[in-house]
Write an enzyme that holds these catalytic residues in place. Structure first.
Site, PDB file in Angstrom:
ATOM      1  N   ALA A  90      -9.216   6.785  19.748  1.00 54.24           N
ATOM      2  CA  ALA A  90      -8.045   8.238  19.377  1.00 54.24           C
ATOM      3  C   ALA A  90      -8.803   9.159  18.938  1.00 54.24           C
ATOM      4  CB  ALA A  90      -6.537   8.167  18.611  1.00 54.24           C
ATOM      5  N   CYS A 127     -10.377   9.676   7.535  1.00 52.96           N
ATOM      6  CA  CYS A 127     -10.391   8.829   8.945  1.00 52.96           C
ATOM      7  C   CYS A 127     -11.248   8.837   9.826  1.00 52.96           C
ATOM      8  CB  CYS A 127      -8.879   9.112   9.243  1.00 52.96           C
ATOM      9  SG  CYS A 127      -7.213   8.340   8.561  1.00 52.96           S
ATOM     10  N   GLY A 139       0.530  -0.924  -0.113  1.00 54.89           N
ATOM     11  CA  GLY A 139      -0.097   0.264  -0.201  1.00 54.89           C
ATOM     12  C   GLY A 139       0.395   0.733  -0.306  1.00 54.89           C
ATOM     13  N   GLY A 149       1.351   4.867   3.649  1.00 48.22           N
ATOM     14  CA  GLY A 149       2.768   3.286   3.413  1.00 48.22           C
ATOM     15  C   GLY A 149       3.797   4.642   2.870  1.00 48.22           C
ATOM     16  N   SER A 180      -2.862  -0.433   8.625  1.00 46.34           N
ATOM     17  CA  SER A 180      -3.890   0.414   8.832  1.00 46.34           C
ATOM     18  C   SER A 180      -4.779   0.443   9.278  1.00 46.34           C
ATOM     19  CB  SER A 180      -4.561  -0.822   7.737  1.00 46.34           C
ATOM     20  OG  SER A 180      -4.220  -0.912   6.664  1.00 46.34           O
ATOM     21  N   THR A 181      -5.942   1.383   9.684  1.00 46.03           N
ATOM     22  CA  THR A 181      -7.038   1.039  11.014  1.00 46.03           C
ATOM     23  C   THR A 181      -7.940   0.357  10.768  1.00 46.03           C
ATOM     24  OG1 THR A 181      -6.817   3.597  11.143  1.00 46.03           O
ATOM     25  CG2 THR A 181      -8.323   2.578  11.927  1.00 46.03           C
TER      26      THR A 181
HETATM   27  P1  NAD Z   1      -4.941   5.307   0.507  1.00 43.95           P
HETATM   28  O1  NAD Z   1      -6.627   4.891  -0.476  1.00 43.95           O
HETATM   29  O2  NAD Z   1      -4.223   6.400  -0.278  1.00 43.95           O
HETATM   30  O3  NAD Z   1      -2.984   3.790   0.211  1.00 43.95           O
HETATM   31  C1  NAD Z   1      -4.016   2.650   0.341  1.00 43.95           C
HETATM   32  C2  NAD Z   1      -3.017   1.885  -1.214  1.00 43.95           C
HETATM   33  O4  NAD Z   1      -3.287   0.425  -1.063  1.00 43.95           O
HETATM   34  C3  NAD Z   1      -3.561   2.082  -2.471  1.00 43.95           C
HETATM   35  O5  NAD Z   1      -2.666   2.999  -3.176  1.00 43.95           O
HETATM   36  C4  NAD Z   1      -4.228   0.770  -2.720  1.00 43.95           C
HETATM   37  O6  NAD Z   1      -3.587   0.496  -4.461  1.00 43.95           O
HETATM   38  C5  NAD Z   1      -3.511   0.183  -2.235  1.00 43.95           C
HETATM   39  N1  NAD Z   1      -3.541  -1.344  -2.144  1.00 43.95           N
HETATM   40  C6  NAD Z   1      -5.254  -1.716  -2.236  1.00 43.95           C
HETATM   41  N2  NAD Z   1      -5.205  -3.275  -1.749  1.00 43.95           N
HETATM   42  C7  NAD Z   1      -3.607  -3.645  -2.355  1.00 43.95           C
HETATM   43  C8  NAD Z   1      -3.320  -5.155  -2.883  1.00 43.95           C
HETATM   44  N3  NAD Z   1      -3.359  -6.239  -2.464  1.00 43.95           N
HETATM   45  N4  NAD Z   1      -2.003  -5.315  -2.228  1.00 43.95           N
HETATM   46  C9  NAD Z   1      -1.012  -3.592  -2.952  1.00 43.95           C
HETATM   47  N5  NAD Z   1      -1.634  -2.528  -2.805  1.00 43.95           N
HETATM   48  C10 NAD Z   1      -2.939  -2.429  -2.293  1.00 43.95           C
HETATM   49  O7  NAD Z   1      -5.123   5.267   2.141  1.00 43.95           O
HETATM   50  P2  NAD Z   1      -3.898   5.864   3.406  1.00 43.95           P
HETATM   51  O8  NAD Z   1      -5.174   7.064   3.438  1.00 43.95           O
HETATM   52  O9  NAD Z   1      -2.200   5.562   3.067  1.00 43.95           O
HETATM   53  O10 NAD Z   1      -4.418   4.599   4.743  1.00 43.95           O
HETATM   54  C11 NAD Z   1      -4.022   3.400   4.673  1.00 43.95           C
HETATM   55  C12 NAD Z   1      -4.508   3.230   6.073  1.00 43.95           C
HETATM   56  O11 NAD Z   1      -4.133   3.125   7.157  1.00 43.95           O
HETATM   57  C13 NAD Z   1      -5.978   3.043   6.028  1.00 43.95           C
HETATM   58  O12 NAD Z   1      -6.274   1.956   6.853  1.00 43.95           O
HETATM   59  C14 NAD Z   1      -6.723   4.359   7.064  1.00 43.95           C
HETATM   60  O13 NAD Z   1      -7.451   4.105   7.602  1.00 43.95           O
HETATM   61  C15 NAD Z   1      -4.957   4.582   8.189  1.00 43.95           C
HETATM   62  N6  NAD Z   1      -4.646   5.401   8.388  1.00 43.95           N
HETATM   63  C16 NAD Z   1      -4.549   6.839   7.303  1.00 43.95           C
HETATM   64  C17 NAD Z   1      -3.873   7.783   7.894  1.00 43.95           C
HETATM   65  C18 NAD Z   1      -4.037   9.053   7.032  1.00 43.95           C
HETATM   66  O14 NAD Z   1      -3.748   9.640   7.297  1.00 43.95           O
HETATM   67  N7  NAD Z   1      -4.403   9.147   5.157  1.00 43.95           N
HETATM   68  C19 NAD Z   1      -3.718   8.137   9.388  1.00 43.95           C
HETATM   69  C20 NAD Z   1      -3.476   6.753   9.952  1.00 43.95           C
HETATM   70  C21 NAD Z   1      -4.418   5.491   9.763  1.00 43.95           C
HETATM   71  C1  UDX Z   2      -6.653  12.521  11.545  1.00 40.14           C
HETATM   72  C2  UDX Z   2      -5.730  12.526  13.004  1.00 40.14           C
HETATM   73  O1  UDX Z   2      -4.869  13.432  14.184  1.00 40.14           O
HETATM   74  C3  UDX Z   2      -4.587  11.317  13.164  1.00 40.14           C
HETATM   75  O2  UDX Z   2      -3.554  11.449  13.893  1.00 40.14           O
HETATM   76  C4  UDX Z   2      -4.909  10.098  11.857  1.00 40.14           C
HETATM   77  O3  UDX Z   2      -3.812   9.196  11.994  1.00 40.14           O
HETATM   78  C5  UDX Z   2      -5.356  10.143  10.954  1.00 40.14           C
HETATM   79  O4  UDX Z   2      -7.619  11.334  11.456  1.00 40.14           O
HETATM   80  P1  UDX Z   2      -6.338  13.895   9.449  1.00 40.14           P
HETATM   81  O5  UDX Z   2      -7.514  14.041   9.471  1.00 40.14           O
HETATM   82  O6  UDX Z   2      -5.143  13.719   8.936  1.00 40.14           O
HETATM   83  O7  UDX Z   2      -5.410  13.170  10.482  1.00 40.14           O
HETATM   84  O8  UDX Z   2      -5.987  15.573  10.206  1.00 40.14           O
HETATM   85  P2  UDX Z   2      -6.526  16.694  11.121  1.00 40.14           P
HETATM   86  O9  UDX Z   2      -5.149  17.436  11.175  1.00 40.14           O
HETATM   87  O10 UDX Z   2      -7.264  15.598  12.307  1.00 40.14           O
HETATM   88  O11 UDX Z   2      -8.176  16.886  10.670  1.00 40.14           O
HETATM   89  C6  UDX Z   2      -9.451  16.065  10.137  1.00 40.14           C
HETATM   90  C7  UDX Z   2     -10.284  17.555  10.238  1.00 40.14           C
HETATM   91  O12 UDX Z   2     -10.809  17.299  11.620  1.00 40.14           O
HETATM   92  C8  UDX Z   2      -9.810  17.902   9.334  1.00 40.14           C
HETATM   93  O13 UDX Z   2     -10.975  18.609   8.127  1.00 40.14           O
HETATM   94  C9  UDX Z   2      -9.881  19.373  10.102  1.00 40.14           C
HETATM   95  O14 UDX Z   2      -9.562  20.725   9.421  1.00 40.14           O
HETATM   96  C10 UDX Z   2     -10.643  19.290  11.181  1.00 40.14           C
HETATM   97  N1  UDX Z   2     -10.630  20.232  12.330  1.00 40.14           N
HETATM   98  C11 UDX Z   2      -9.267  19.520  13.224  1.00 40.14           C
HETATM   99  C12 UDX Z   2     -10.854  21.023  12.537  1.00 40.14           C
HETATM  100  O15 UDX Z   2     -12.729  21.675  12.366  1.00 40.14           O
HETATM  101  N2  UDX Z   2     -11.076  21.797  14.121  1.00 40.14           N
HETATM  102  C13 UDX Z   2      -9.818  21.549  14.830  1.00 40.14           C
HETATM  103  O16 UDX Z   2      -9.838  22.322  16.192  1.00 40.14           O
HETATM  104  C14 UDX Z   2      -9.150  20.623  14.419  1.00 40.14           C
END
Ligand code: NAD
Ligand code: UDX
Length: 476
Positions: free
Chosen positions: A220, A273, A7, A12, A126-127
């Site tokens: 969280a 998220c 991913g 990732g 992943s979450t």
């Molecule tokens: P994303 O959609 O940006 O990336 C996921 C990637 O996984 C995609 O590019 C997809 O093509 C790939 N994928 C899916 N199945 C696959 C497979 N079988 N083999 C190889 N590649 C594969 O998602 P993301 O935002 O990076 O989030 C990933 C996870 O992390 C989620 O569970 C999300 O909840 C968690 N998470 C995201 C954030 C964030 O800020 N985006 C923060 C903390 C946790």
């Molecule tokens: C969130 C968590 O913060 C992070 O720890 C987790 O791993 C992924 O989800 P993210 O969604 O990337 O991160 O951004 P964040 O800064 O948390 O903001 C989320 C949303 O809340 C945004 O739309 C932001 O504008 C909004 N927000 C944030 C508010 O409206 N008010 C605030 O005081 C803070």
């Protein structure tokens, strides 16, 4: 040691780039089935915008950091495999609209089992719902042909926030590693800990059992989102009573038990998220028979939807109950500043609400493309992370502008939906002169100087602030 990460997304890519930078002795390969994404990771234009990411990738790529579509090869060779695939909300079937869709996760687990000829540590990045590790372990064990291959599963949820991902990864409040309380489980925790110890002080690396680590991540995000919904609910009361939500937030935030962070009232929280993870938590509570707990957490999402709807209704009411055919400038479309990510951005619901009442929108965001905006506005709720979504055509009610001045030219109103710094320093006098009168400002992020705007002649609505005298008269 060789690490593979399945991913190459928002988590990732940056996470592995930071591990590669801090651990020159470890080879890190990020694999993905999405060839276009991998191609972008290997180019000068990375697939995601994140401050500081380019520099880190450039310093390691081709040395100990690689991006590849050869999924089987690199997973087969790795000692430690991070799984960082998407875990979106289910759109159909049992639990649709709430439960996590683990299709991608299970697919990755089956593939790991099929290609593994040596024992592996498999890390949940992943979450996922609590107890996923148990299911994944069964999939791994039952699908691996070689009985000598052992899989040890760890939960290592990611807490980075977009826009500050590199700083969060370099200097995290904590790293959490959950594992089994068996000798093999504890050995695996030790291996992953040794990776993070390259740059993170020991006291910030927390360990827990698997279920606590999985549930900590959902909790969280639920607690963070709950703070925003709490202050947003108070913003409605402030507008009704003449209190000022920023003053309230400041006053309560100085209590060290409450703390001042994450109390910015806004048009609503967005991002990939918060909503997804809360709905997942709600679903888990429902399946455990905890109806009241499920309802409690669901109210965080309800208030968020209410806030977006309230904002749209305020715009319509203020503009004499009709926005049909009126041009409204939308400044900012990303879900927060310093990212081009639009997943679950509040701008989608606000724009849909305004279009439903006939407004003509002119949208400007420094990091979001017109194609992305058009796509987002036709994609049904929760479908954005699924391959079934339909491709967008051109939406007649929307145009996109090259800058904020173009967007506001001839507009009846401007709305701020993302808190980009560049919006604070716009020449609002110039904007005012080119707008229709009365010229309205709806600040969904409370970043503008409202008094200065009023002096120029704007009618200003700011979230959770006393109403503009113009609106007060209208409502009295
Ligand atoms: P994303 O959609 O940006 O990336 C996921 C990637 O996984 C995609 O590019 C997809 O093509 C790939 N994928 C899916 N199945 C696959 C497979 N079988 N083999 C190889 N590649 C594969 O998602 P993301 O935002 O990076 O989030 C990933 C996870 O992390 C989620 O569970 C999300 O909840 C968690 N998470 C995201 C954030 C964030 O800020 N985006 C923060 C903390 C946790
Ligand atoms: C969130 C968590 O913060 C992070 O720890 C987790 O791993 C992924 O989800 P993210 O969604 O990337 O991160 O951004 P964040 O800064 O948390 O903001 C989320 C949303 O809340 C945004 O739309 C932001 O504008 C909004 N927000 C944030 C508010 O409206 N008010 C605030 O005081 C803070």
């Amino acid at each position: 040691m060789k690490i593979a990460c399945i991913g190459a997304g928002y988590v990732g890519g940056p996470t592995m780039a930071m591990i590669a930078k801090m651990c020159p002795d470890i080879t890190v390969v990020v694999v993905d089935i999405n060839a276009a994404r991998i191609k972008a990771w290997n180019s000068d234009t990375l697939p995601i915008y994140e401050p500081g990411l380019d520099e880190v990738v450039q310093s390691c790529r081709g040395k100990n950091l690689f991006f590849s579509t050869e999924v089987h090869k690199h997973v087969g060779e790795a000692d430690v495999i991070f799984v960082s695939v998407n875990t979106p909300t289910k759109t159909r079937g049992v639990g649709a609209g709430k439960a996590a869709d683990l299709t991608y996760w299970e697919g990755a687990a089956r593939m790991i089992a099929a290609v593994s000829k040596t024992s592996k540590i498999v890390v949940e990045k992943s979450t996922v719902p609590v107890k996923t590790a148990e299911a994944i372990e069964k999939v791994l064990r039952r699908n691996c042909a070689d009985p000598d291959v052992q899989f040890e599963i760890l939960s290592n949820p990611e807490f980075l926030a977009e826009g500050t991902a590199m700083e969060d990864l370099k200097n995290p409040d904590r790293v959490l590693i959950g594992g089994k309380e068996t000798p093999a489980g504890q050995r695996a925790i030790g291996v992953l800990k040794s990776v993070y110890q390259h740059w993170i002080p020991e006291e910030r690396i927390l360990t827990a059992n698997l279920w606590s680590a999985e549930l900590s991540k959902l909790t969280a995000n639920a607690m963070l989102a709950q703070r925003i919904s709490s202050i947003n609910s108070i913003s409605a009361l402030c507008e009704a009573t003449g209190a000022d939500v920023q003053q309230v937030a400041h006053s309560i935030g100085t209590d060290s038990r409450i703390g001042g962070k994450f109390l910015n009232a806004s048009v609503g929280f967005g991002g990939s998220c918060f909503q997804k993870d809360i709905l997942n938590l709600v679903y888990i509570c429902e399946t455990q028979g905890l109806k009241q707990v499920a309802e409690y957490w669901h109210s965080v999402v309800t208030i968020n939807d209410y806030q977006k709807q309230r904002f749209v209704e305020r715009i319509i009411e203020a503009m004499f109950n009709t926005i049909s055919g009126k041009k409204i400038a939308v400044l900012g479309f990303a879900f927060k500043k310093d990212t081009g990510d639009t997943r679950e951005t509040p701008a989608i619901d606000v724009c849909k609400g305004l279009m439903a009442d006939g407004a003509k929108l002119c949208i400007y965001d420094p990091k979001v493309t017109e194609a992305q905006i058009n796509q987002d506005l036709v994609t049904p709720k929760f479908e954005w992370d699924h391959p079934t979504r339909k491709e967008a055509g051109k939406n007649e009610a929307i145009t996109c502008a090259a800058d904020a001045y173009d967007a506001c030219d001839g507009a009846h109103a401007l709305t701020v939906l993302t808190e980009w710094d560049e919006f604070k320093t716009l020449d609002f006098q110039r904007i005012y002169e080119k707008m229709m009168k009365p010229a309205f400002v709806f600040d969904g992020r409370n970043i503008l100087d409202h008094e200065a705007l009023r002096e120029m002649g704007f009618i200003v609505f700011a979230l959770g602030k006393p109403l503009d005298p113009f609106m007060q008269k209208q409502y009295s």
